[in-house]
Design a protein around this motif. Structure first.
Motif, PDB file in Angstrom:
ATOM      1  N   THR A   1       3.493   5.718  -2.817  1.00 48.00           N
ATOM      2  CA  THR A   1       4.743   6.374  -3.210  1.00 48.00           C
ATOM      3  C   THR A   1       4.890   6.412  -4.728  1.00 48.00           C
ATOM      4  O   THR A   1       5.362   7.388  -5.303  1.00 48.00           O
ATOM      5  CB  THR A   1       5.939   5.617  -2.607  1.00 48.00           C
ATOM      6  N   LEU A   2       4.474   5.333  -5.365  1.00 48.70           N
ATOM      7  CA  LEU A   2       4.623   5.240  -6.819  1.00 48.70           C
ATOM      8  C   LEU A   2       3.490   5.963  -7.541  1.00 48.70           C
ATOM      9  O   LEU A   2       3.465   6.000  -8.771  1.00 48.70           O
ATOM     10  CB  LEU A   2       4.640   3.770  -7.258  1.00 48.70           C
TER      11      LEU A   2
ATOM     12  N   GLN B   1       0.838  -1.195   0.000  1.00 52.67           N
ATOM     13  CA  GLN B   1       0.000   0.000   0.000  1.00 52.67           C
ATOM     14  C   GLN B   1       0.886   1.263   0.000  1.00 52.67           C
ATOM     15  O   GLN B   1       0.663   2.201  -0.766  1.00 52.67           O
ATOM     16  CB  GLN B   1      -0.871   0.005   1.248  1.00 52.67           C
TER      17      GLN B   1
ATOM     18  N   ARG C   1       0.369   4.977  -7.600  1.00 50.83           N
ATOM     19  CA  ARG C   1      -0.535   3.996  -8.228  1.00 50.83           C
ATOM     20  C   ARG C   1      -1.684   3.659  -7.306  1.00 50.83           C
ATOM     21  O   ARG C   1      -2.403   2.702  -7.539  1.00 50.83           O
ATOM     22  CB  ARG C   1       0.213   2.704  -8.519  1.00 50.83           C
TER      23      ARG C   1
ATOM     24  N   LEU D   1       3.957   1.433  -0.941  1.00 57.00           N
ATOM     25  CA  LEU D   1       4.620   1.485  -2.245  1.00 57.00           C
ATOM     26  C   LEU D   1       3.712   2.084  -3.303  1.00 57.00           C
ATOM     27  O   LEU D   1       4.135   2.932  -4.102  1.00 57.00           O
ATOM     28  CB  LEU D   1       4.959   0.060  -2.694  1.00 57.00           C
ATOM     29  N   GLU D   2       2.442   1.614  -3.307  1.00 61.24           N
ATOM     30  CA  GLU D   2       1.495   2.107  -4.318  1.00 61.24           C
ATOM     31  C   GLU D   2       1.339   3.613  -4.192  1.00 61.24           C
ATOM     32  O   GLU D   2       1.313   4.335  -5.197  1.00 61.24           O
ATOM     33  CB  GLU D   2       0.133   1.426  -4.138  1.00 61.24           C
TER      34      GLU D   2
END
Lengths: 239, 239
Positions: free
Chosen positions: B235-236, B230, B238, B232-233
């Motif tokens: 941060t990216l 989550q 997405r 990561l998403e």
């Protein structure tokens, strides 16, 4: 929480009625000797030495005698999910799915026989799909409750339930194809671990690692998310 | 790669035979007026003004006339998957699943009628489960090929195929429950995006971000993987 729903084990379960067992045994003997389609309910009751009414007291149809334990297992699963005090709903549905495996593993020889029979009779295949669907809906219903109010809660619930069922069935089928040899629970736990890695908490942290330990992952922004997750799994020692 | 399998669109498809369409129209008129169980194949052919043999030339059984386009759609899906030149197998199976949506969206009024009919007739529900199973096996078979030789390749294939089908069907059903109003493709794309976030590459990188951009994620070692993903998403970009 009743004792029968507290845990996947069922050592405390009452004995099944002997007449019901006799009907299942007679049915499978005939299915294997003559084929499923060529066996009638009359043939089964004649071999078991009981009347037609006794058959239909236990089984609504000939198909149901092929899967004599799914109704019990569905009831166990529902009770197990209803008694949820777990913080991790994905772990809970994985544990609930293991109840199905345990039912198969109770009697490997019977489960392998049935697997072969089901593969060769289209009507039984359809019956099995409807049973799998009911398990999946039980898991999804539980998750929908736990995810209520979250963004895309119902969608996430349906996707995770389907993933759990697919992983369970992949493992169950590979165990059945190996003639019920090998450690069914280990195979299913491995498969369900894959789903938990994607959607839920991973396995417990290894002893000796403090919860304050920090992991740093560096990734290209354009990398596919699954590659980043793979990298993470490796770094976290969960791969 | 044939033109009909190159893309989900099917503007280049040959017209369906008028007699087949007339049989479907007659069948649905009778199913809605009298009920599915109360309608016979004889009733359908009488209303359509053709003989029984014409019916069975197009449809193996009464159930098949309820789902007249699934065989075509399964064939389209198989061809679409066979023509794969995509680097991202998860995107490919998501695009393949969209073919099913497009079939429903071709005729919203008919799809909504059928949805109501299928919900009320257990035999049709079972038929639908068997069709869904065939789509799922087509997707899983493709992924198994693409994941051959990878650790747990078949397991990953089965889990992703099940997740794609569950996400697709969640979106399809919510569109059908809204009486076929709203943007079916947007609803399904959103649902499939959820699966791609879990298993495949995310949406395309936003313009202006070079592939060399680097993301650093710092996480506690004990954090559940889904929380890390989550993070990561987000941060990216997405999430």
């Amino acid at each position: 929480m009743s004792s029968s729903s507290a845990a996947p084990g069922r050592g405390d379960r009452a004995e099944k009625p002997p007449m019901r067992d006799a009907l299942v045994a007679a049915a499978f003997r005939l299915f294997l000797e003559r084929g499923y389609e060529q066996t009638t309910v009359d043939d089964i009751v004649a071999l078991a030495g009981v009347g037609r009414r006794s058959f239909f007291r236990y089984f609504p149809s000939k198909e149901d005698v092929v899967f004599p334990d799914h109704e019990r297992c569905l009831a166990d699963m529902t009770a197990f999910l209803a008694a949820d005090f777990d913080d991790d709903p994905v772990r809970r549905v994985c544990d609930a799915a293991r109840l199905v495996l345990l039912m198969y593993a109770e009697n490997p020889a019977f489960s392998v026989q049935r697997y072969r029979l089901t593969k060769s009779v289209p009507g039984l295949r359809a019956y099995e799909l409807s049973v799998v669907w009911r398990y999946e809906r039980a898991l999804a219903g539980f998750l929908r409750g736990r995810f209520a109010g979250l963004p895309d809660g119902a969608l996430r619930a349906d996707v995770i339930a389907a993933a759990v069922v697919a992983a369970h069935n992949n493992a169950l089928r590979s165990w059945l194809r190996s003639d019920g040899k090998g450690d069914a629970e280990a195979v299913v736990d491995h498969a369900l671990g894959h789903v938990r890695a994607a959607f839920g908490a991973g396995p417990a942290v290894a002893a000796g690692e403090g919860p304050g330990d920090v992991v740093v992952v560096v990734s290209r922004r354009g990398a596919p998310l699954w590659r980043v997750v793979q990298e993470l799994e490796t770094t976290l020692g969960r791969g």
